[in-house]
Enzyme design. Sequence first.
Site, PDB file in Angstrom:
ATOM      1  N   CYS A 108       0.836  -1.209   0.000  1.00 46.04           N
ATOM      2  CA  CYS A 108       0.000   0.000   0.000  1.00 46.04           C
ATOM      3  C   CYS A 108       0.869   1.257   0.000  1.00 46.04           C
ATOM      4  CB  CYS A 108      -0.910  -0.025   1.224  1.00 46.04           C
ATOM      5  SG  CYS A 108      -1.941   1.437   1.382  1.00 46.04           S
ATOM      6  N   CYS A 143      -0.438   4.203   2.093  1.00 43.22           N
ATOM      7  CA  CYS A 143      -0.290   4.001   3.550  1.00 43.22           C
ATOM      8  C   CYS A 143       1.162   4.209   3.976  1.00 43.22           C
ATOM      9  CB  CYS A 143      -0.648   2.574   3.969  1.00 43.22           C
ATOM     10  SG  CYS A 143      -2.097   1.862   3.244  1.00 43.22           S
ATOM     11  N   ASP A 144       2.075   3.638   3.228  1.00 45.53           N
ATOM     12  CA  ASP A 144       3.454   3.519   3.718  1.00 45.53           C
ATOM     13  C   ASP A 144       4.474   4.405   2.991  1.00 45.53           C
ATOM     14  OD1 ASP A 144       2.552   1.595   5.496  1.00 45.53           O
ATOM     15  OD2 ASP A 144       2.872  -0.042   4.100  1.00 45.53           O
TER      16      ASP A 144
END
Length: 307
Positions: free
Chosen positions: A131, A134-135
């Site tokens: 992701c 997200c990261d």
Amino acid sequence: MVEKLIIIGSGPAGYTAAIYGIRDGLNPLLIRGFEVGGQLMLTSAVENFPGFSSILGPDLMDAMAKHVDSLNVRKIDKNVERVDLSSYPYKVFTDDQTFEAYSLIIASGASAKWLGLENEKRLIGKGVSGCATCDGFFFKGKDVAVIGGGDSAMEDATYLSGLAKSVTVIHRRHEFRASKIMQDRLLANPKIKVIWDSVVVDILGKDKVEGIKIKNNVDGKETSINLDGVFIAIGHEPNTAIVKGQLDLDKEGYIITKEFTKTSKPGVFAVGDVQDRKYKQAVIAAGWGSMAAIDARKFLMEKKLLD
Ligand code: NAP
């Protein structure tokens, strides 16, 4: 006893449906599955869920679980093995129990596809991610690779190019599957390099990612590349095995919904990543969860199954 509402899944969609369902008097039974918390359990910091400037994915899911518990929602931590939608009330089966329900919310989510390498699994959260949104933040100024040739890979690589020092896209063929506009945007980006016709054969690093080994599909040559992060963007699979053949699915296996949350069976609603083939965001899944509970209530009222 026939349940008024069974909710299948424990990501943001399932938990939110449970919160709305119990407050609306549906006394839902929440079947959370073995992978309690869903995909967010695999992410690190979540920095785009309103109300939390930064929270670890597992902590966010834990907060949702506690919220649901505080409302005394009944829950079962087993996988649903199958459902039977051929007669009404509908049936839901775990390994050792059968439930009947007048309405169902399917919020069983999706699972990121992984390459299936041993070191990939070991290094998830330590440089391997599924992701980028997200990261990506954690790779500011670092060198990363994105694996895949579809729209997700284009989107991830373009997003990461705004953060990382360099982005290398590795694709197994010599042409992308992605839409032309997204390919063009990627190919025009000076921070992104593409390695064609290549597959990742290993991810290197002891405690964190230090590089990858790739193999060229044309000449068979193997090369190692030093990197800090590897983003796997080879697609997601909606978790629809339990309803396959019973609900209308699109060609990629996502549950087709109409009038927002309704599936092809009356009283069966589908929300979150199991039906959202486009956005795949936690906050959106939560919103859809509330919609499904509201729609389930309306359905039960119309059927005169609620007081
Ligand atoms: P996808 O279109 O299925 O693409 C997956 C890519 O990963 C393909 O290029 C595929 O290669 C590659 N791949 C699959 N398995 C692999 C493996 N084991 N090893 C190496 N490479 C592998 O998936 P997606 O990119 O997640 O997109 C899914 C859907 O969502 C699509 O309909 C897409 O249009 C949509 N989407 C849209 C947007 C947007 O519009 N903004 C953004 C993201 C996704 P091959 O090409 O060789 O098969």
